[in-house]
Design a protein around this motif. Structure first.
Motif, PDB file in Angstrom:
ATOM      1  N   ALA A  18       0.835  -1.196   0.000  1.00 25.02           N
ATOM      2  CA  ALA A  18       0.000   0.000   0.000  1.00 25.02           C
ATOM      3  C   ALA A  18       0.871   1.248   0.000  1.00 25.02           C
ATOM      4  O   ALA A  18       1.630   1.475   0.945  1.00 25.02           O
ATOM      5  N   ASP A  19       0.772   2.028  -1.076  1.00 23.61           N
ATOM      6  CA  ASP A  19       1.399   3.337  -1.121  1.00 23.61           C
ATOM      7  C   ASP A  19       2.887   3.288  -0.727  1.00 23.61           C
ATOM      8  O   ASP A  19       3.336   4.027   0.128  1.00 23.61           O
ATOM      9  N   VAL A  20       3.616   2.373  -1.341  1.00 21.26           N
ATOM     10  CA  VAL A  20       5.038   2.224  -1.028  1.00 21.26           C
ATOM     11  C   VAL A  20       5.843   3.230  -1.849  1.00 21.26           C
ATOM     12  O   VAL A  20       5.706   3.281  -3.071  1.00 21.26           O
ATOM     13  N   SER A  21       6.625   4.048  -1.180  1.00 17.70           N
ATOM     14  CA  SER A  21       7.469   5.011  -1.881  1.00 17.70           C
ATOM     15  C   SER A  21       8.893   4.937  -1.364  1.00 17.70           C
ATOM     16  O   SER A  21       9.107   4.805  -0.168  1.00 17.70           O
ATOM     17  N   PHE A  22       9.838   4.982  -2.262  1.00 11.17           N
ATOM     18  CA  PHE A  22      11.240   5.033  -1.837  1.00 11.17           C
ATOM     19  C   PHE A  22      12.117   5.487  -2.986  1.00 11.17           C
ATOM     20  O   PHE A  22      11.676   5.555  -4.131  1.00 11.17           O
ATOM     21  N   LYS A  23      13.365   5.827  -2.636  1.00  6.38           N
ATOM     22  CA  LYS A  23      14.318   6.292  -3.656  1.00  6.38           C
ATOM     23  C   LYS A  23      15.518   5.361  -3.668  1.00  6.38           C
ATOM     24  O   LYS A  23      15.898   4.801  -2.639  1.00  6.38           O
ATOM     25  N   ILE A  24      16.092   5.206  -4.837  1.00  8.30           N
ATOM     26  CA  ILE A  24      17.325   4.412  -4.940  1.00  8.30           C
ATOM     27  C   ILE A  24      18.384   5.302  -5.575  1.00  8.30           C
ATOM     28  O   ILE A  24      18.227   5.735  -6.719  1.00  8.30           O
ATOM     29  N   GLY A 209       3.826  -4.472   7.962  1.00  6.39           N
ATOM     30  CA  GLY A 209       2.400  -4.189   8.085  1.00  6.39           C
ATOM     31  C   GLY A 209       1.595  -4.961   7.064  1.00  6.39           C
ATOM     32  O   GLY A 209       2.127  -5.553   6.135  1.00  6.39           O
ATOM     33  N   LYS A 210       0.281  -4.976   7.300  1.00  6.76           N
ATOM     34  CA  LYS A 210      -0.618  -5.628   6.350  1.00  6.76           C
ATOM     35  C   LYS A 210      -1.720  -4.658   5.996  1.00  6.76           C
ATOM     36  O   LYS A 210      -2.539  -4.358   6.851  1.00  6.76           O
ATOM     37  N   PRO A 211      -1.773  -4.148   4.803  1.00  4.17           N
ATOM     38  CA  PRO A 211      -0.807  -4.262   3.712  1.00  4.17           C
ATOM     39  C   PRO A 211       0.517  -3.580   4.057  1.00  4.17           C
ATOM     40  O   PRO A 211       0.550  -2.696   4.904  1.00  4.17           O
ATOM     41  N   ALA A 212       1.584  -3.977   3.385  1.00  8.55           N
ATOM     42  CA  ALA A 212       2.912  -3.500   3.741  1.00  8.55           C
ATOM     43  C   ALA A 212       3.165  -2.072   3.265  1.00  8.55           C
ATOM     44  O   ALA A 212       2.741  -1.674   2.183  1.00  8.55           O
ATOM     45  N   ARG A 213       3.822  -1.295   4.134  1.00 10.13           N
ATOM     46  CA  ARG A 213       4.300   0.053   3.781  1.00 10.13           C
ATOM     47  C   ARG A 213       5.775   0.132   4.142  1.00 10.13           C
ATOM     48  O   ARG A 213       6.258  -0.672   4.932  1.00 10.13           O
ATOM     49  N   MET A 214       6.435   1.164   3.625  1.00 15.01           N
ATOM     50  CA  MET A 214       7.807   1.416   4.058  1.00 15.01           C
ATOM     51  C   MET A 214       7.715   2.067   5.423  1.00 15.01           C
ATOM     52  O   MET A 214       7.209   3.188   5.553  1.00 15.01           O
ATOM     53  N   ILE A 215       8.181   1.401   6.478  1.00 11.65           N
ATOM     54  CA  ILE A 215       8.029   2.015   7.797  1.00 11.65           C
ATOM     55  C   ILE A 215       9.346   2.591   8.310  1.00 11.65           C
ATOM     56  O   ILE A 215       9.358   3.312   9.283  1.00 11.65           O
ATOM     57  N   GLU A 216      10.442   2.266   7.668  1.00 14.14           N
ATOM     58  CA  GLU A 216      11.709   2.782   8.180  1.00 14.14           C
ATOM     59  C   GLU A 216      12.689   2.964   7.023  1.00 14.14           C
ATOM     60  O   GLU A 216      12.718   2.169   6.087  1.00 14.14           O
ATOM     61  N   HIS A 217      13.460   4.022   7.119  1.00 12.51           N
ATOM     62  CA  HIS A 217      14.516   4.259   6.138  1.00 12.51           C
ATOM     63  C   HIS A 217      15.767   4.671   6.892  1.00 12.51           C
ATOM     64  O   HIS A 217      15.771   5.678   7.605  1.00 12.51           O
ATOM     65  N   ILE A 244      16.472  -1.623  13.901  1.00 16.47           N
ATOM     66  CA  ILE A 244      16.008  -2.505  12.813  1.00 16.47           C
ATOM     67  C   ILE A 244      15.165  -3.634  13.393  1.00 16.47           C
ATOM     68  O   ILE A 244      14.065  -3.923  12.916  1.00 16.47           O
ATOM     69  N   ARG A 245      15.685  -4.241  14.457  1.00 15.70           N
ATOM     70  CA  ARG A 245      14.967  -5.385  15.029  1.00 15.70           C
ATOM     71  C   ARG A 245      13.581  -4.973  15.519  1.00 15.70           C
ATOM     72  O   ARG A 245      12.599  -5.697  15.311  1.00 15.70           O
ATOM     73  N   SER A 246      13.500  -3.807  16.149  1.00 17.69           N
ATOM     74  CA  SER A 246      12.180  -3.412  16.660  1.00 17.69           C
ATOM     75  C   SER A 246      11.240  -3.080  15.503  1.00 17.69           C
ATOM     76  O   SER A 246      10.034  -3.358  15.569  1.00 17.69           O
ATOM     77  N   ALA A 247      11.821  -2.522  14.409  1.00 14.06           N
ATOM     78  CA  ALA A 247      10.973  -2.232  13.244  1.00 14.06           C
ATOM     79  C   ALA A 247      10.469  -3.524  12.608  1.00 14.06           C
ATOM     80  O   ALA A 247       9.338  -3.599  12.115  1.00 14.06           O
ATOM     81  N   LEU A 248      11.310  -4.552  12.646  1.00 10.97           N
ATOM     82  CA  LEU A 248      10.916  -5.838  12.048  1.00 10.97           C
ATOM     83  C   LEU A 248       9.853  -6.533  12.897  1.00 10.97           C
ATOM     84  O   LEU A 248       9.014  -7.277  12.375  1.00 10.97           O
ATOM     85  N   GLU A 249       9.920  -6.290  14.217  1.00 11.74           N
ATOM     86  CA  GLU A 249       8.993  -7.001  15.095  1.00 11.74           C
ATOM     87  C   GLU A 249       7.660  -6.296  15.249  1.00 11.74           C
ATOM     88  O   GLU A 249       6.712  -6.864  15.802  1.00 11.74           O
ATOM     89  N   LYS A 250       7.587  -5.057  14.792  1.00  9.26           N
ATOM     90  CA  LYS A 250       6.331  -4.300  14.889  1.00  9.26           C
ATOM     91  C   LYS A 250       5.197  -5.068  14.205  1.00  9.26           C
ATOM     92  O   LYS A 250       5.375  -5.626  13.123  1.00  9.26           O
ATOM     93  N   VAL A 251       4.044  -5.088  14.854  1.00 12.13           N
ATOM     94  CA  VAL A 251       2.922  -5.800  14.231  1.00 12.13           C
ATOM     95  C   VAL A 251       1.966  -4.803  13.595  1.00 12.13           C
ATOM     96  O   VAL A 251       1.593  -3.837  14.232  1.00 12.13           O
TER      97      VAL A 251
END
Lengths: 251, 256
Positions: A18-24, A209-217, A244-251
């Motif tokens: 859902a609404d995933v935005s990022f830069k490379i 997340g469900k649906p997944a978003r970019m939650i951390e950069h 990182i670990r806490s971001a991965l464990e977030k529900v």
């Protein structure tokens, strides 16, 4: 610089991304992380055109903007190394790589390029072997060489070494990054290990997340600096790992 | 080594089984309880085979001709059908429905009709072979293509292969094992179809020889013809097996 804006994707009526935005950034290595099944592979498949996005834009550095909804030439900006090598058992290692050569091109030129890539993935002696005669780690490297045959702006690596054991995987990943460096290739690498991401990437993106978003950069210090100063063992790396670990464990 | 031993053991048991069958045949035919016109001895059948060599061969030639033309045409037709079905999902759905129905049709019952329409020559036999053999080859090839596409579609997209190129480089080779399975089944089906059609009505062929021998109560001739048909069928199946092993070298090695 490439930027993805507002990418959404649904499979069988379920919104996965859902609404995933990022830069490379050009020539950077991005580690893409997230809990299992959150949609990392789906995101890579969407970028390369295997799956169809329902919404989203792709902005290229020249200022061109493209809808991600349709499969088009602009999606050729990305090249994917899939999770499983998918080598064709009736073709030798060299022939498996040549399958990626453009049709109607110069044959000898393609063979030379394939051999050069085999040398780069340290498999020059195995070109005449068949897939059932080589190890999984070797198969993963053949798959990588095959994808490198096609021109692309960004190399997407979907845990290409997931099938090999941890020690070999770590070795292969270090080796992969050296390769990416020498080829000046921009790369997005899906990984599960935070320390690995801290060691090899320039920035880390976390999908959740469900649906997944970019939650951390997370931006990391210059890679050469990190390698020189044992940064990975220092306190700031420890803090980042925790983050990182806490971001991965977030529900 | 272990694998080789088990192969040896398997062929040994098969060989022993057939030896036992021949021994049983010998004992039965030698005993006075079974008259010669019911069960002639193996020696008698062999002599008949040799005596009738030239007449048997002329009939066999006809049957083999029907078999080869029928099977060849079936394979070509099957490949065309599966290719069309693979290219168009609408045609595929239609074909699947037809295939399901076609499998419950006992084609041999159509043979008398075919003979009425097409006469006593090779034509009705070839049509019957087409009816019985096209569908197994088509169905297996199509399902091979479809499962290959499921497995490798992502590769074709990632490598930016156009549909025709993906078909040629990936899907067709990947579907070859299923295609050969279909051909192996059809080799025997084709013999059954041609001989049965000849039994019903024909000018030449092993079926004709068979029915004449039967009405004359020449059991030795019947058995000679049956033996010959079984031999041809085994030989042809074995040839297809050999070719498929050559072509599918990667499959045998892969499973080891």
């Amino acid at each position: 610089m490439i930027s993805i804006q507002g990418l959404s994707l649904a499979l069988d009526g379920h919104l996965i991304l859902a609404d995933v935005s990022f830069k490379i950034r050009a020539k950077s290595v991005v580690a893409l992380m997230g809990p299992s099944g959150c949609g990392k592979s789906t995101l890579l498949k969407a970028l390369v055109g295997v799956l169809r996005c329902s919404e989203g834009h792709l902005l290229l550095s020249e200022g061109k903007s493209h809808l991600l909804m349709q499969w088009n030439d602009q999606q050729k900006e990305f090249a994917l190394v899939p999770q499983s090598p998918l080598l064709l058992p009736w073709r030798t290692v060299l022939e498996n790589i040549l399958i990626a050569a453009p049709e109607g091109g110069d044959k000898q030129q393609a063979i030379d390029k394939a051999k050069e890539l085999l040398r780069r993935v340290e498999l020059e002696g195995s070109q005449h072997l068949y897939p059932w005669q080589i190890s999984q780690g070797m198969a993963a490297r053949v798959s990588l060489a095959r994808t490198l045959m096609i021109k692309s702006g960004v190399l997407l690596l979907d845990e290409p070494f997931a099938a090999v054991d941890a020690t070999t995987r770590f070795k292969l990943q270090r080796w992969l990054l050296e390769l990416v460096d020498t080829l000046h290739q921009t790369a997005v690498l899906v990984t599960h290990d935070p320390r690995e991401a801290l060691l090899v990437a320039d920035e880390i993106l976390i999908l959740n997340g469900k649906p997944a978003r970019m939650i951390e950069h997370i931006e990391l210090p210059e890679r050469s600096q990190r390698l020189l100063t044992d940064w990975i063992f220092g306190p700031s790396a420890g803090m980042l790992e925790k983050k990182i670990r806490s971001a991965l464990e977030k529900v | 080594m272990k694998a080789r031993n088990s192969v040896l053991a398997k062929s040994l048991t098969t060989g022993l089984f057939f030896l036992a069958l021949i021994a049983l045949w010998l004992t039965l035919s030698n005993s006075t309880a079974v008259p010669e016109y019911v069960l002639p001895s193996p020696g008698r059948v062999l002599t008949t085979l040799l005596e009738d060599k030239s007449i048997l061969w002329s009939h066999a030639e006809e049957t083999l001709k029907e078999w080869a033309v029928g099977l060849g045409l079936s394979v070509i037709l099957a490949l065309m059908l599966s290719w069309l079905a693979f290219a168009s999902s609408k045609f595929s759905a239609f074909l699947q429905r037809i295939l399901v129905v076609s499998q419950s049709v006992p084609y041999l019952t159509i043979a008398p009709l075919l003979l009425l329409w097409l006469g006593l020559g090779a034509a009705p036999k070839i049509v019957l072979i087409l009816l019985t053999c096209t569908f197994p080859v088509a169905q297996l090839t199509l399902s091979g293509l479809i499962s290959a596409q499921k497995e490798f579609a992502i590769l074709a997209t990632v490598l930016r292969l156009e549909k025709q190129r993906a078909l040629r480089l990936i899907y067709v080779p990947a579907a070859l094992p299923d295609f050969f399975e279909g051909v192996k089944i059809s080799v025997t089906y084709a013999f059954v179809s041609s001989v049965m059609a000849e039994l019903i009505g024909s000018e030449a062929g092993l079926g004709v020889y068979l029915s004449r021998a039967q009405s004359a109560y020449r059991t030795d001739r019947v058995m000679a013809a049956v033996l010959l048909i079984v031999l041809f069928s085994l030989l042809c199946t074995w040839c297809v097996e050999l070719i498929s092993k050559k072509v599918l070298f990667w499959r045998i090695n892969q499973s080891v």
